[in-house]
Design a protein around this motif. Sequence first.
Motif, short mmCIF file in Angstrom:
data_model
loop_
_atom_site.label_atom_id
_atom_site.label_comp_id
_atom_site.label_asym_id
_atom_site.label_seq_id
_atom_site.Cartn_x
_atom_site.Cartn_y
_atom_site.Cartn_z
N GLU A 191 29.47 39.53 55.71
CA GLU A 191 29.14 38.25 56.35
C GLU A 191 27.71 37.84 56.04
N GLN A 192 26.81 38.82 56.04
CA GLN A 192 25.40 38.53 55.78
C GLN A 192 25.18 38.02 54.35
N LEU A 193 26.01 38.52 53.42
CA LEU A 193 25.84 38.18 52.01
C LEU A 193 26.87 37.15 51.53
N GLU A 194 27.50 36.49 52.47
CA GLU A 194 28.55 35.53 52.14
C GLU A 194 28.04 34.41 51.23
N ASP A 195 26.76 34.05 51.39
CA ASP A 195 26.19 32.97 50.58
C ASP A 195 25.54 33.47 49.29
N LYS A 196 25.74 34.75 48.97
CA LYS A 196 25.21 35.34 47.74
C LYS A 196 26.39 35.64 46.82
N PRO A 197 26.73 34.72 45.92
CA PRO A 197 27.92 34.86 45.07
C PRO A 197 27.93 36.11 44.20
N ILE A 198 26.76 36.71 43.97
CA ILE A 198 26.69 37.90 43.13
C ILE A 198 27.41 39.09 43.76
N PHE A 199 27.60 39.02 45.11
CA PHE A 199 28.30 40.10 45.79
C PHE A 199 29.76 39.70 46.05
N TYR A 200 30.65 40.62 45.73
CA TYR A 200 32.09 40.33 45.84
C TYR A 200 32.78 41.50 46.54
N ARG A 201 33.57 41.18 47.54
CA ARG A 201 34.30 42.23 48.26
C ARG A 201 35.65 42.47 47.57
N THR A 202 35.70 43.53 46.80
CA THR A 202 36.90 43.84 46.01
C THR A 202 38.00 44.48 46.83
N HIS A 203 37.60 45.05 47.97
CA HIS A 203 38.52 45.90 48.74
C HIS A 203 37.96 45.98 50.15
N ARG A 204 38.79 46.35 51.09
CA ARG A 204 38.29 46.42 52.48
C ARG A 204 37.18 47.46 52.62
N SER A 205 37.06 48.36 51.64
CA SER A 205 36.04 49.42 51.72
C SER A 205 34.86 49.22 50.78
N LEU A 210 28.30 42.12 41.27
CA LEU A 210 28.98 41.82 40.00
C LEU A 210 28.07 42.05 38.79
N LYS A 211 26.79 42.02 39.02
CA LYS A 211 25.83 42.23 37.94
C LYS A 211 26.00 43.60 37.29
N PHE A 212 26.48 44.58 38.06
CA PHE A 212 26.56 45.96 37.57
C PHE A 212 27.93 46.34 37.03
N PHE A 242 40.27 37.88 41.60
CA PHE A 242 39.26 38.58 40.81
C PHE A 242 39.42 38.28 39.32
N LEU A 243 40.64 38.31 38.83
CA LEU A 243 40.89 38.02 37.41
C LEU A 243 40.50 36.58 37.07
N GLN A 244 40.76 35.66 38.00
CA GLN A 244 40.36 34.27 37.80
C GLN A 244 38.83 34.16 37.74
N LEU A 245 38.19 34.92 38.59
CA LEU A 245 36.73 34.95 38.61
C LEU A 245 36.19 35.43 37.27
N ILE A 246 36.76 36.51 36.76
CA ILE A 246 36.32 37.07 35.48
C ILE A 246 36.58 36.04 34.37
N SER A 247 37.72 35.40 34.42
CA SER A 247 38.10 34.43 33.39
C SER A 247 37.16 33.24 33.37
N ASN A 248 36.73 32.80 34.55
CA ASN A 248 35.89 31.61 34.65
C ASN A 248 34.44 31.84 34.21
N PHE A 249 33.96 33.05 34.43
CA PHE A 249 32.52 33.26 34.24
C PHE A 249 32.16 34.23 33.12
N PHE A 250 33.14 34.87 32.51
CA PHE A 250 32.82 35.82 31.43
C PHE A 250 33.60 35.49 30.17
#
Length: 250
Positions: A191-205, A210-212, A242-250
């Motif tokens: 929630e704190q990083l919701e406005d930071k697009p570089i962070f992506y929640r891939t899984h509940r854990s 994304l930079k790394f 996630f795949l759409q994200l990768i497709s759009n930006f990479f």
Amino acid sequence: MKAILIDDEKKARNVLRTLLAEECPEITEIQEAADLISGVEIIKKDKPDIVFLDIEMPEYSGLEILHFFKKESITFQIIFTTAYNKYAIEAFKIEAIDYLLKPIDDEELKNAVSKAKTAIKKNNIVGKLNGIEKIFNQISLNKIALEVPKGIMFVAYDDIIYFEADGVYTKVYLKNSKPRLISKTLKYFAEQLEDKPIFYRTHRSYLINLKFMSEVVKKDGLHVVLENNKTIPIARDKKEEFLQLISNFF
């Protein structure tokens, strides 16, 4: 503290200067002006703390002082000094700290200066707090605060590889440091990083930077491999996004 006496009567200025010297040692510098225009010039140049201001003067009334500070912030306290009490309401409408009737009583003068001193201290504290707040706002644009057992770490977003849920705690994996266990849930960081697009929640854990990312693996589900060789699962309900994200930006 610095003060200025603005009064068209030289005798009145002399009397007030003498009273201040005798009763208010905290005022260490006093300047004078015989009219509002020259008084305003001194105020803008030398920034006094207190302005002792007569009301009835030739050309401009003391009550018009704020007209000359429309573009500047008011950093001084105003104490009106006048022989007429009919102006009291008008004086306080422009937030004067006090209103002294001539001949000026020494106790009333001391009380007025004391009130001005208190207001100045309060304004200084507020100013300092506002300055500190600006600094922390600037820090927060690039860093996150992590509450560790010994205090608070300020970590740049670019140094965070990923977050991993650990019960009601979260492990934070850093680029050039050992992992840190923080007594906050992963949901809190998401929630704190919701406005930071570089962070992506891939899984509940997991919440990753994304930079790394170094590799996406389509085997036994979908996984992303990070630069530290950690393999992070992509939840099934996140796969298409996630795949759409990768497709759009990479």
